[in-house]
Write a protein that holds these residues in place. Structure first.
Motif, PDB file in Angstrom:
ATOM      1  N   CYS A 142       0.698  -1.188   0.006  1.00 20.25           N
ATOM      2  CA  CYS A 142      -0.137  -0.007   0.041  1.00 20.25           C
ATOM      3  C   CYS A 142       1.047   1.251   0.247  1.00 20.25           C
ATOM      4  CB  CYS A 142      -0.874  -0.038   1.330  1.00 20.25           C
ATOM      5  SG  CYS A 142      -0.119   0.403   2.934  1.00 20.25           S
ATOM      6  N   LEU A 143       0.303   2.620  -0.161  1.00 21.34           N
ATOM      7  CA  LEU A 143       1.130   3.598  -0.081  1.00 21.34           C
ATOM      8  C   LEU A 143       1.367   3.911   1.348  1.00 21.34           C
ATOM      9  CD1 LEU A 143      -0.935   6.032  -2.828  1.00 21.34           C
ATOM     10  CD2 LEU A 143       1.256   4.693  -3.111  1.00 21.34           C
ATOM     11  N   PRO A 144       2.118   4.521   1.823  1.00 26.57           N
ATOM     12  CA  PRO A 144       2.396   4.874   3.180  1.00 26.57           C
ATOM     13  C   PRO A 144       0.983   5.725   3.836  1.00 26.57           C
ATOM     14  CG  PRO A 144       4.436   5.444   2.135  1.00 26.57           C
ATOM     15  CD  PRO A 144       3.421   5.148   0.763  1.00 26.57           C
ATOM     16  N   GLY A 145       0.642   5.004   4.812  1.00 29.86           N
ATOM     17  CA  GLY A 145      -0.539   5.444   5.465  1.00 29.86           C
ATOM     18  C   GLY A 145      -1.649   5.520   4.678  1.00 29.86           C
ATOM     19  N   PHE A 146      -1.646   4.709   3.506  1.00 32.79           N
ATOM     20  CA  PHE A 146      -3.020   4.721   2.553  1.00 32.79           C
ATOM     21  C   PHE A 146      -3.071   6.022   1.920  1.00 32.79           C
ATOM     22  CE2 PHE A 146      -3.709   1.253   5.498  1.00 32.79           C
ATOM     23  CZ  PHE A 146      -3.779   0.035   4.675  1.00 32.79           C
ATOM     24  N   GLY A 147      -2.060   6.707   2.099  1.00 32.50           N
ATOM     25  CA  GLY A 147      -2.176   8.208   1.235  1.00 32.50           C
ATOM     26  C   GLY A 147      -2.417   9.254   2.198  1.00 32.50           C
ATOM     27  N   ASP A 148      -2.670   8.781   3.430  1.00 32.65           N
ATOM     28  CA  ASP A 148      -3.415   9.655   4.400  1.00 32.65           C
ATOM     29  C   ASP A 148      -2.337   9.996   5.490  1.00 32.65           C
ATOM     30  OD1 ASP A 148      -4.594  11.337   6.482  1.00 32.65           O
ATOM     31  OD2 ASP A 148      -6.488  10.132   6.169  1.00 32.65           O
ATOM     32  N   PRO A 149      -1.601  11.199   5.704  1.00 31.40           N
ATOM     33  CA  PRO A 149      -0.366  11.429   6.537  1.00 31.40           C
ATOM     34  C   PRO A 149      -0.922  11.181   8.024  1.00 31.40           C
ATOM     35  CG  PRO A 149      -0.963  13.381   5.580  1.00 31.40           C
ATOM     36  CD  PRO A 149      -1.709  12.289   4.743  1.00 31.40           C
ATOM     37  N   ALA A 150      -2.301  11.365   8.319  1.00 29.52           N
ATOM     38  CA  ALA A 150      -2.714  11.200   9.878  1.00 29.52           C
ATOM     39  C   ALA A 150      -2.769   9.772  10.068  1.00 29.52           C
ATOM     40  CB  ALA A 150      -4.181  11.711   9.709  1.00 29.52           C
ATOM     41  N   ASN A 151      -2.468   8.764   9.284  1.00 30.27           N
ATOM     42  CA  ASN A 151      -2.335   7.302   9.822  1.00 30.27           C
ATOM     43  C   ASN A 151      -0.936   7.279  10.048  1.00 30.27           C
ATOM     44  OD1 ASN A 151      -5.038   6.398   9.575  1.00 30.27           O
ATOM     45  ND2 ASN A 151      -4.671   6.316   7.220  1.00 30.27           N
ATOM     46  N   ARG A 152      -0.564   7.190  11.376  1.00 29.59           N
ATOM     47  CA  ARG A 152       0.932   7.141  11.876  1.00 29.59           C
ATOM     48  C   ARG A 152       1.375   5.416  11.979  1.00 29.59           C
ATOM     49  NH1 ARG A 152       2.563  10.916  15.246  1.00 29.59           N
ATOM     50  NH2 ARG A 152       4.417   9.721  15.243  1.00 29.59           N
ATOM     51  N   GLY A 153       0.490   4.516  11.902  1.00 27.62           N
ATOM     52  CA  GLY A 153       0.931   3.038  11.799  1.00 27.62           C
ATOM     53  C   GLY A 153      -0.413   2.338  11.103  1.00 27.62           C
ATOM     54  N   VAL A 154       0.021   1.138  10.531  1.00 24.38           N
ATOM     55  CA  VAL A 154      -0.962   0.226  10.161  1.00 24.38           C
ATOM     56  C   VAL A 154      -0.765  -0.930  11.158  1.00 24.38           C
ATOM     57  CG1 VAL A 154      -1.737  -1.623   8.556  1.00 24.38           C
ATOM     58  CG2 VAL A 154      -0.695   0.636   7.864  1.00 24.38           C
ATOM     59  N   VAL A 155      -1.632  -1.273  12.111  1.00 27.97           N
ATOM     60  CA  VAL A 155      -1.349  -2.107  13.313  1.00 27.97           C
ATOM     61  C   VAL A 155      -1.986  -3.365  13.395  1.00 27.97           C
ATOM     62  CG1 VAL A 155      -0.980   0.006  14.705  1.00 27.97           C
ATOM     63  CG2 VAL A 155      -3.393  -0.754  14.308  1.00 27.97           C
ATOM     64  N   SER A 156      -2.979  -3.709  12.340  1.00 28.28           N
ATOM     65  CA  SER A 156      -3.756  -5.001  12.662  1.00 28.28           C
ATOM     66  C   SER A 156      -4.118  -5.254  11.234  1.00 28.28           C
ATOM     67  CB  SER A 156      -4.982  -5.016  13.607  1.00 28.28           C
ATOM     68  OG  SER A 156      -5.679  -3.848  13.209  1.00 28.28           O
ATOM     69  N   LEU A 157      -4.195  -6.810  10.906  1.00 29.21           N
ATOM     70  CA  LEU A 157      -4.707  -7.389   9.785  1.00 29.21           C
ATOM     71  C   LEU A 157      -5.541  -8.304   9.841  1.00 29.21           C
ATOM     72  CD1 LEU A 157      -1.273  -7.705   7.749  1.00 29.21           C
ATOM     73  CD2 LEU A 157      -3.017  -5.944   7.030  1.00 29.21           C
TER      74      LEU A 157
END
Length: 456
Positions: A207-222
């Motif tokens: 994916c793009l970093p933060g899914f393209g949204d800089p407010a997303n600081r981490g991807v934490v669960s799948l």
């Protein structure tokens, strides 16, 4: 369909299996007719505090240690990094030993067969001063890394969230560790990694970093559910987001955002935690890091919620705060408030489906609050385990740490052919320190350290 009774739970491991620093039963998987347990020592001090993988033979009840991270000397940079592992205040001033384990935790495990795997293999994600990696084992005995440290960035502390979907293995970089500081939650980039052949060591950004949204600081669960791969984020500015993809074509894939702004509770749902598919729906547990309060972002305190995401995009509030949202009025279908009515339940740390019931394990900071602010009062509280057969009506199965006040969280749940396994996190050392600094601690003098594992 029936729910397990508290009396059915029996201990199958105590005291960190002889390693007091192994305070966290971090991950579990069923492989080759045995339970594999990934243990972590998050406050690692020296060469004994290693990431370990233990195997339980369910027929005999015997445990074997099948992997212990190799020990290596600390150079100046690693020495500076290691100082941060102890936490804050007095603990942070303690210097680590001259050597430590190459990994101090095993934070994720799954079974997967990649393009060049002759059969299903066991994959594990590590926590490390030198950059988290993915380990691979064909036989459950010999393990070797199949990822460069931090996938090329050795400040990435851990690799977690290992999830198989669509013939590929997905992984989450998590946490940042440098000589200047430690962030256990957020990686240098909020990304998802993917490989169709992990044995080959090649990983791509899914994916793009933060899914393209800089407010997303981490991807934490799948979680793989409903024919999609779902990913939950951490955002101290807006609250979590939920994204999904069918992972078609080449990476990075096309992702669709299905929830935003912490399901319109905003930062009080700062992050997703555990997720699981049940009855065709996706159940999402939320959290705020720490004791329900994120000091770095000044968010909280707040207890956790449970969201149910339907395949068609509709969503329900299972327990939490009633509120008006762009999708209409949302009231908790369980008639229970945040934290299942307990303000100390800051996270839904784990989920599992066993014999037609969904089980969820909480993180409770009640003992910490009493240790810090109770003026020497006896400690109480501990993790809770709840269950539901329909996703809406919930009953408590275990409360107050199942008799251990220092067992503050259910970090791992695993449904297996022999029953439901539950792995704890034990905060005895932290609670002893807090209580002694605030006038108590006598009741913890004889409490053993290390995780426990229960089986029902």
């Amino acid at each position: 369909m029936s729910i397990l009774d508290a009396g059915q739970f029996v201990p199958v491991a105590t005291g960190g299996l002889g390693h007091p620093g192994s305070t966290l039963a971090h991950s579990m998987v069923w492989f080759r007719d045995a339970l594999y347990l990934g243990a972590s020592a998050p406050a690692a001090r020296g060469p004994e505090d290693l990431g370990r993988i233990h195997r339980l033979d369910p027929a005999t009840g015997a445990w074997d240690e099948v992997f212990a991270a190799p020990v290596q000397a600390l150079d100046e940079d690693a020495q500076a990094r290691a100082v941060w592992l102890g936490g804050g205040g007095i603990l942070r001033q303690r210097q680590p030993a001259e050597a430590m384990g190459r990994a101090f935790g095993i934070c994720a495990m799954t079974v997967f067969q990649g393009a060049s795997d002759a059969a299903h293999c066991l994959y594990a994600g590590t926590m490390s001063l030198w950059g988290g990696q993915v380990l691979r084992s064909e036989d459950g005995i010999s393990f070797a890394p199949v990822m460069a440290p931090g996938n090329g960035d050795d400040s990435v502390m851990s690799i977690r969230g290992l999830t198989a979907f669509g013939g590929r293995l997905f992984a989450l970089p998590s946490g940042t560790i440098t000589a200047e500081g430690l962030d256990r939650e957020r990686a240098p980039q909020a990304i998802v990694l993917v490989s169709d052949d992990p044995a080959g060591g090649v990983w791509t950004e899914a994916c793009l970093p933060g899914f393209g949204d800089p407010a997303n600081r981490g991807v934490v669960s799948l979680c793989a559910a409903q024919g999609h791969l779902y990913a939950g984020t951490s955002s101290p500015a807006r609250g979590f987001q939920l994204w999904r993809t069918k992972a078609e074509g080449a990476a990075p894939y096309v992702w669709e955002r299905v929830l935003t702004d912490g399901a319109f509770r905003y930062t009080h749902n700062l992050s997703t935690a555990a997720m699981a598919e049940f009855g065709g729906d996706l159940f999402i547990g939320t959290r705020i890091p720490g004791f329900g309060y994120d000091a770095d972002s000044d968010v909280g305190p707040a207890a956790c919620e449970m969201i149910r995401q339907r395949p068609d995009g509709r969503w329900d509030l299972i327990f939490g705060e009633p509120r008006f949202t762009p999708d209409g009025l949302k009231v908790p279908l369980s008639a229970m408030g945040p934290g299942l009515g307990d303000p100390y339940n800051s996270a839904i740390w784990s989920m599992a489906v066993q014999d037609g019931a969904l089980y969820i394990g909480t993180q409770s900071w009640e003992p910490n609050d009493i240790a810090m602010n109770g003026g020497g009062a006896p400690l109480r509280g501990g993790f809770q385990l709840w269950a539901s057969t329909d996703g809406e009506a919930w009953v408590p199965v275990l409360v107050d740490g199942n008799g251990s006040v220092t067992s503050t969280g259910v970090r791992a749940l695993l449904a297996s052919p022999v029953g439901l396994f539950l792995g704890t996190v034990n905060h005895s050392r932290l609670l002893q320190t807090q209580a002694l600094l605030h006038g108590g601690g006598a009741d913890l003098a004889e409490v053993s350290a290390g995780f426990d594992v229960w089986l029902a």
